[in-house]
Design an enzyme around this catalytic site. Structure first.
Site, mmCIF file in Angstrom:
data_model
loop_
_atom_site.group_PDB
_atom_site.id
_atom_site.type_symbol
_atom_site.label_atom_id
_atom_site.label_comp_id
_atom_site.label_asym_id
_atom_site.label_seq_id
_atom_site.Cartn_x
_atom_site.Cartn_y
_atom_site.Cartn_z
ATOM 1 N N ALA A 191 0.815 -1.138 -0.138
ATOM 2 C CA ALA A 191 -0.079 -0.054 0.059
ATOM 3 C C ALA A 191 1.015 1.313 0.029
ATOM 4 C CB ALA A 191 -1.050 0.003 1.000
ATOM 5 N N PRO B 273 3.308 4.390 -0.872
ATOM 6 C CA PRO B 273 2.956 5.467 0.039
ATOM 7 C C PRO B 273 1.203 5.913 0.462
ATOM 8 C CG PRO B 273 3.739 6.405 -1.959
ATOM 9 C CD PRO B 273 3.831 5.063 -1.952
ATOM 10 N N GLY C 13 -1.246 6.397 -2.294
ATOM 11 C CA GLY C 13 -2.028 6.919 -3.163
ATOM 12 C C GLY C 13 -3.079 6.300 -3.604
ATOM 13 N N ARG D 68 7.929 3.513 5.482
ATOM 14 C CA ARG D 68 6.955 4.125 4.669
ATOM 15 C C ARG D 68 5.579 4.261 5.135
ATOM 16 N NH1 ARG D 68 7.889 3.428 -1.335
ATOM 17 N NH2 ARG D 68 6.148 2.165 -1.625
ATOM 18 N N ASP E 207 4.483 -7.910 5.476
ATOM 19 C CA ASP E 207 4.667 -8.495 4.126
ATOM 20 C C ASP E 207 3.600 -9.270 3.236
ATOM 21 O OD1 ASP E 207 5.852 -9.949 1.735
ATOM 22 O OD2 ASP E 207 7.739 -10.066 2.881
ATOM 23 N N ASN F 205 10.137 2.340 -14.379
ATOM 24 C CA ASN F 205 10.450 2.250 -15.704
ATOM 25 C C ASN F 205 11.149 3.795 -16.046
ATOM 26 O OD1 ASN F 205 8.189 4.573 -17.079
ATOM 27 N ND2 ASN F 205 7.152 3.448 -15.352
ATOM 28 N N CYS G 185 4.452 -0.738 -12.548
ATOM 29 C CA CYS G 185 4.838 0.492 -13.293
ATOM 30 C C CYS G 185 5.943 0.025 -14.150
ATOM 31 C CB CYS G 185 5.070 1.595 -12.561
ATOM 32 S SG CYS G 185 6.292 1.615 -11.568
#
Lengths: 296, 152
Positions: free
Chosen positions: A107, A109, A111, A135, A157, A180, A225
């Site tokens: 989860a 940070p 968003g 985090r 985890d 990326n 991503c």
């Protein structure tokens, strides 16, 4: 096996011609908090030029701006969040989120956790996990800023999520990935194929664990991503062969998933995944999965 | 619960939260709906609607809690746009930036600080200079800019 030439050559083999891109900054309105507040007009009054993202209900691209969109009163009051355009897609792929028990397995940070809560209108339960304790504070800040009421956070985890002894109707697996080049200018010098394969192995473990926690008729949305097929189509092809999952058709921005990767033919249903090559957004991959019926 | 009700009373408001759904862990308070309460284990990091924490005997409210207080608190000030911006940058409030005063505004009173849209930006303490221009009228105690300051 690393370097820009190596990866760009891989992308060419996958049918995409490399070009430098600069994704535009984007925001997402928190509909529950911004309701009736004329937020786009308020932001334009502050000197923020906005352009509606045509394929997102709550997304806007930020154009020229006189202020930092991360430091306005409207941001601090949780009326909107800064969220990359493609990253706004996965949470919207679920059907009927309101009232559901939802697992956000990776989860921080936060968003997408906030986005899920907004889509649920704070009705239901979100269990948010992250293995990185540092985090979790950022995640908690996000939840407080956006006035989220329906979420519980554990430092856990995702590969241990069945230990919660809960069944989830919806599971978001926005798994840790290699990223990326569009999101990280140093990406080509940082990443190797070994990194990609290591991440892909962890992602398969997370997928396998999520299936143990999935309620009957439940949905998993898997996203990364990463542009690397090992973390995307190849992992999903593995999941449908080994975890009795099937890929659902989704209607969202992006190209069909690849069904042939470096000469290897994948299950034809992998085309139902969505692959987003960097252009207006950063690179992204998303798909929706359900368990196969017992008879299938 | 007591730190919450005592804090609320300093704004001339009476906080009525169902204690059954207020969870305290490590001197932090959370409001949980019944469904969330059922699935929440003792080892959570954050849960439900965070209300605030007690540190060294002092209650530090969350912005969620200030938003719960906003409709019931008597003591409020509404700021103009410029003063609202300065307030969230951590600055104190001068008389000329105040558009409206509500409730008791005696020296030492707590007051919620609102913007022109009726949104709660934080709270402050009345310094007693409400009639004098050029002097601090309300000292900033907590403002939403804290979200930026606490992350960096």
């Amino acid at each position: 096996m690393s370097g820009k030439e190596f990866f760009v050559n891989r992308y060419r083999q996958l049918g995409w011609r490399f070009r430098e891109v600069e994704p535009r900054q984007a925001i997402r309105l928190n509909q529950a908090n911004a309701k009736g507040k004329n937020l786009p007009e308020r932001l334009e009054g502050l000197g923020v030029e906005l352009e509606k993202v045509p394929f997102l209900v709550s997304g806007y691209w930020v154009g020229k701006t006189r202020v930092s969109v991360g430091a306005t009163a409207e941001y601090l009051l949780g009326l909107y969040s800064i969220q990359e355009t493609a990253a706004q897609i996965p949470a919207t792929l679920f059907t009927a989120l309101k009232g559901k028990t939802v697992l956000d397995a990776c989860a921080a940070p936060g968003g997408k956790t906030n986005q899920l809560a907004d889509l649920m209108n704070n009705c239901g339960t979100i269990v948010a996990l992250d293995v990185n304790k540092d985090r979790l504070a950022a995640l908690a800040n996000h939840l407080e800023r956006c006035h989220v009421r329906c979420c519980v956070v554990y430092g856990l985890d995702a590969r241990r999520s069945s230990g919660l002894n809960l069944k989830f109707g919806r599971i978001l697996l926005d798994v840790p990935c290699s990223g990326n080049f569009a999101a990280d200018p140093q990406w080509f010098s940082r990443r190797t194929l070994e990194d990609v394969e290591r991440n892909a192995a962890v992602q398969r473990e997370i997928l396998a664990e999520a299936v143990k926690c999935l309620a009957p008729n439940g949905e998993i949305v898997y996203s990364t991503c990463s542009l690397e097929p090992e973390e995307d189509e190849l992992n999903i092809d593995w999941a449908i062969r080994n975890l009795r999952l099937q890929i659902q058709v989704v209607d969202c921005y992006g190209d069909d998933g690849l069904t042939e990767v470096f000469g290897r033919k994948l299950d034809a249903s992998v085309a139902r995944c969505k692959r987003i090559w960097p252009d207006k957004t950063q690179g992204f991959f998303a798909c929706k999965l359900k368990k196969k019926e017992e008879s299938q | 619960m007591k730190p919450l009700t005592v804090f609320g009373s300093r704004f001339g408001g009476r906080v009525a939260l169902n204690p059954e759904f207020v969870l305290e862990r490590a001197q932090r308070y959370y409001l949980l709906n019944p469904t969330l309460r059922k699935v929440t284990r003792a080892d959570f990091f954050y849960a439900g609607f965070y209300l605030g924490k007690v540190k060294n005997g002092i209650f530090f409210p969350s912005f969620n809690f200030l938003n719960i207080l906003a409709p019931i608190a008597a003591n409020k000030v509404v700021l103009d746009r410029k003063a609202a911006w300065l307030f969230i940058c951590g600055r104190d409030i001068f008389r000329k930036g105040i558009v409206k005063l509500m409730g008791s505004q005696q020296r030492g009173d707590y007051t919620l600080v609102m913007n022109e849209f009726g949104e709660c930006l934080g709270f402050g303490v009345v310094t007693g200079n409400l009639e004098e221009d050029g002097k601090v009228a309300i000292r900033n105690v907590l403002d939403v800019g804290d979200f930026l300051r606490r992350e960096f």
